[in-house]
Design a protein around this motif. Structure first.
Motif, PDB file in Angstrom:
ATOM      1  N   UNK A   1       5.060   1.015   2.889  1.00 42.05           N
ATOM      2  CA  UNK A   1       5.617   0.114   1.903  1.00 42.05           C
ATOM      3  C   UNK A   1       5.821   0.821   0.590  1.00 42.05           C
ATOM      4  N   UNK A   2       6.807   0.294  -0.143  1.00 41.11           N
ATOM      5  CA  UNK A   2       7.094   0.897  -1.434  1.00 41.11           C
ATOM      6  C   UNK A   2       5.854   0.837  -2.322  1.00 41.11           C
ATOM      7  N   UNK A   3       5.208  -0.330  -2.251  1.00 37.48           N
ATOM      8  CA  UNK A   3       4.082  -0.491  -3.145  1.00 37.48           C
ATOM      9  C   UNK A   3       2.874   0.316  -2.665  1.00 37.48           C
ATOM     10  N   UNK A   4       2.766   0.428  -1.343  1.00 40.16           N
ATOM     11  CA  UNK A   4       1.653   1.212  -0.819  1.00 40.16           C
ATOM     12  C   UNK A   4       1.844   2.693  -1.144  1.00 40.16           C
ATOM     13  N   UNK A   5       3.120   3.051  -1.287  1.00 36.26           N
ATOM     14  CA  UNK A   5       3.407   4.434  -1.650  1.00 36.26           C
ATOM     15  C   UNK A   5       3.050   5.427  -0.554  1.00 36.26           C
ATOM     16  N   UNK A   6       2.941   4.934   0.674  1.00 31.90           N
ATOM     17  CA  UNK A   6       2.515   5.835   1.749  1.00 31.90           C
ATOM     18  C   UNK A   6       3.611   6.047   2.777  1.00 31.90           C
ATOM     19  N   UNK A   7       4.859   5.802   2.381  1.00 32.79           N
ATOM     20  CA  UNK A   7       5.899   5.958   3.391  1.00 32.79           C
ATOM     21  C   UNK A   7       6.108   7.423   3.708  1.00 32.79           C
ATOM     22  N   UNK A   8       6.370   7.637   4.960  1.00 34.97           N
ATOM     23  CA  UNK A   8       6.584   8.985   5.436  1.00 34.97           C
ATOM     24  C   UNK A   8       8.054   9.299   5.242  1.00 34.97           C
ATOM     25  N   UNK A   9       8.338  10.272   4.452  1.00 36.06           N
ATOM     26  CA  UNK A   9       9.742  10.569   4.198  1.00 36.06           C
ATOM     27  C   UNK A   9      10.286  11.495   5.275  1.00 36.06           C
ATOM     28  N   UNK A  10      11.594  11.445   5.403  1.00 35.56           N
ATOM     29  CA  UNK A  10      12.247  12.328   6.355  1.00 35.56           C
ATOM     30  C   UNK A  10      12.040  13.779   5.954  1.00 35.56           C
ATOM     31  N   UNK A  11      12.121  14.033   4.665  1.00 33.51           N
ATOM     32  CA  UNK A  11      11.931  15.403   4.176  1.00 33.51           C
ATOM     33  C   UNK A  11      10.603  15.979   4.635  1.00 33.51           C
ATOM     34  N   UNK A  12       9.592  15.112   4.516  1.00 33.26           N
ATOM     35  CA  UNK A  12       8.238  15.520   4.874  1.00 33.26           C
ATOM     36  C   UNK A  12       8.167  15.933   6.344  1.00 33.26           C
ATOM     37  N   UNK A  13       8.745  15.090   7.204  1.00 35.69           N
ATOM     38  CA  UNK A  13       8.698  15.373   8.641  1.00 35.69           C
ATOM     39  C   UNK A  13       9.500  16.626   8.970  1.00 35.69           C
TER      40      UNK A  13
END
Length: 604
Positions: free
Chosen positions: A383-395
């Motif tokens: 979630x945006x608020x959780x701030x824990x989204x896995x970005x494509x860049x990261x993967x």
RNA sequence: GCGCCCGUAGCUCAGUUGGAUAGAGCGGCGGCCUUCUAAGCCGUUGGUCGGGCGUUCGAGUCGCCCCGGGCGCGCCA
């Protein structure tokens, strides 16, 4: 190959009909490739399908057709099976003809450049420019991109379009969130983009580049607007620490032809004109202080607001104008790739087009089901608020690094997303997604391609076989070689089917099965104490050229051409998926050094 | 409540748009590298295709009814 067989069966059927005095149209026979070798290469249910018309039992008709087909040298064996199937085994010459066709077309085999020439607008991704692309966005991006490639390959003219929602609430919230981070006393907006590294960095960047705008934005609407525009630009183009949506898409191998702006639709009056047209058509009513479009008259569940009580537009208002605009630009077909959670939106867009007198049947939606994430078996909420989204860049970065090759992450993700139907939900384990670098099935397919390339390279440099040689193909007699040719000849059908249904996973399935067949053959041949190329000793002396009075050399040359055909189809398939087709793949260091002891060490 | 999607091996998923004995990857077990790449190959383990009824020569596939999961049903996007 299939067409050839179908034509011969149709001919036999027509002759049989004439002999029995049957008049009128006969149904087109359905020809299937068999799954089992013992059933031959092709099977047809034609006898069962038309037995009624002939007033005979299916088996009887099948037997009659068998008698006719046996006279055709194309067929090595014709058998009646089960309730009336005709199993057909083709003569080697029929395979050789099919292979010649593949070789002639080369990497272009299977494409249908002159098909419909339909002008297609393909809109996909269209993620709000309010943050980095996360993993779930990747699915729509990859599927949309591959559908575009499929349509290109089958004779459509595709324009890939990204619709930038740069005019709505979300952009305002982003700008406010940024201001809250950098301006003392600026309130944090409700439902805004919280305190995460992304907003933090964006704020710092904006503050450094546009101190004047930042100072004036809280009190001057115009400055706020300009600042919003800057933010959108940075989200798309990147800023220190984040590459931006365009770069992420590029890294994923996804290209767009057109980036269209929602704000521009408003600025030059296209939204206003579209709404006016609806009003002129009598589709709008003022209700509860808002302007509503009576979509219920066109099958929607409820009427939809286009202008809110506060005078602001809804996204639907923009979307009406946007889809009208796309049709106005002359497209024969609009394909939108949407997240499945937007499916309820389809009737209202279709209603809008109908109300505007536009051909709504040209509008089509590919729904991409949710990507749900799990971590160690437990749901992993992003979630945006959780701030824990896995970005494509990261993967992408993690996989690139683990495999030691740039682009490896893109290949792995593309394979993952295109190997599943897009209308089925997909579960991804975040640990596996990030660490599955070395056992990702994509390498299996790529490895197969690399092997073929290695063979061709050796054939050219060590055996002096010209890359474009056109040898006599008749030495190809191994059952595996022939059945692989049948598989190659099925490629155009797979491509046409995948394009028509907009289902990339058909191509993945095709390639997987082709790889399997080749890898299996490759090993089996070795077990049979045979090889495609002469062994190294013979290659050096050149003795292979004269062995068995040149019969061996003829076989080698035929096999090399066969390998080239497989490689070309392979390369074409991988190109459709946007996955790299490496010419060589060396075993990764980890696998190289893997021994029972080493594995135990890692585990312990 | 209404609508859309899904339910297939322990897990993640394919299944040529109605065909014959339902497949792959991962996982488990056992084999195969002296010369073309073992990121591979072969064998084995594993299934009442959520359940029922129907349509017909024939159903994982089509129809209806249940069960279960997801999503949608905003003057949010």
């Amino acid at each position: 190959m299939k067409h050839d067989v179908a034509a011969r069966i149709a001919k036999a059927l027509a002759e049989e009909a004439r002999a029995r005095g049957i008049e009128g149209e006969l149904p087109a026979p359905s020809i299937d490739r068999t799954k089992k070798a013992e059933h031959g290469d092709f099977a047809t249910n034609v006898a069962m399908a038309v037995a009624k018309r002939f007033s005979v039992k299916p088996q009887e008709l099948a037997a009659a057709l068998k008698a006719r087909l046996e006279g055709d040298p194309t067929f090595a064996r014709v058998e009646v099976a089960g309730p009336g199937f005709l199993n057909l085994k083709l003569a080697p010459a029929a395979f050789h003809r099919a292979l010649a066709q593949v070789l002639e077309a080369g990497p272009l085999f299977g494409r249908a450049p002159a098909a419909s020439r339909e002008r297609v607008n393909l809109e996909f991704v269209s993620a709000n420019p309010t943050g980095p692309m996360h993993l779930a966005h990747g699915r729509g991006a990859v599927v949309g991109d591959v559908v575009g490639r499929l349509l290109d390959a089958t004779g459509h003219r595709v324009v890939r379009e990204y619709y930038v929602n740069d005019a709505g609430n979300q952009i305002r919230l982003l700008t406010q969130s940024v201001l809250a981070r950098i301006v003392d006393g600026y309130p944090t907006p409700q439902d805004g983009y919280g305190a995460n590294a992304y907003v933090e960095q964006l704020g710092a960047h904006v503050n450094g580049r546009h101190p004047d705008l930042v100072a004036r934005a809280p009190s001057e609407p115009l400055a706020f607007e300009q600042l919003s525009k800057r933010c959108v630009t940075y989200v798309l183009d990147g800023f220190p620490g984040f590459p931006g949506i365009r770069a992420t898409l590029r890294a994923l191998g996804v290209q767009f032809d057109v980036w269209s702006s929602e704000a521009a639709l408003h600025a030059d009056g296209r939204v206003e004109r579209a709404i006016d047209a609806l009003r002129d058509g009598g589709w709008l009513v003022e209700r509860d202080g808002a302007l509503q479009f009576e979509t219920t008259r066109l099958g929607d569940d409820k009427d939809r607001v286009v202008f809110k009580t506060d005078g602001g537009h809804t996204y639907f208002a923009s979307d009406i104008a946007y889809h009208k605009d796309k049709l106005d630009r002359g497209f024969d077909r609009l394909i939108d790739v949407w997240g499945a959670d937007h499916h309820g939106y389809i009737p209202r867009v279709r209603a809008a087009l109908t109300a505007l007198g536009l051909p709504a049947e040209r509008f089509e939606v590919i729904l991409i089901q949710m990507v749900s994430l799990v971590k160690n078996g437990a749901p992993y909420r992003m979630g945006k608020r959780l701030g824990n989204f896995i970005t494509i860049d990261e993967v992408l970065d993690e996989i690139d690094e683990a495999s030691g090759r740039k682009g490896s992450g893109s290949d792995a993700l593309r394979y993952y997303f295109t190997s599943r139907r897009s209308d089925a939900q997909l579960e991804i384990d975040v640990e596996i997604a990030k660490k599955q670098s070395l056992d990702n099935p994509v390498y299996y397919v790529q490895y197969g391609h690399a092997r073929l390339c290695a063979l061709l390279k050796k054939a050219e440099h060590e055996c002096g076989i010209a890359p474009r040689a056109e040898p006599d193909l008749s030495p190809l007699q191994h059952p595996d070689e022939l059945s692989l040719i049948a598989q190659l000849s099925a490629y155009p059908e797979a491509l046409a089917e995948a394009a028509k249904l907009r289902e990339p996973q058909k191509i993945v399935g095709y390639l997987t099965s082709l790889t399997q067949a080749f890898q299996s053959y490759y090993t089996r041949l070795k077990k049979e104490n045979d090889t495609i190329l002469p062994r190294s000793g013979e290659r050096e002396t050149g003795a292979w050229k004269t062995r068995d009075d040149g019969a061996y050399a003829a076989k080698v040359r035929a096999r090399v051409a066969w390998v080239r055909a497989i490689r070309d189809v392979y390369g074409a398939g991988l190109a459709l998926l946007g996955i790299a087709a490496p010419e060589r793949m060396d075993r990764p260091a980890a696998a190289e050094g893997a021994s029972p002891e080493a594995t135990d060490d890692e585990a312990g």
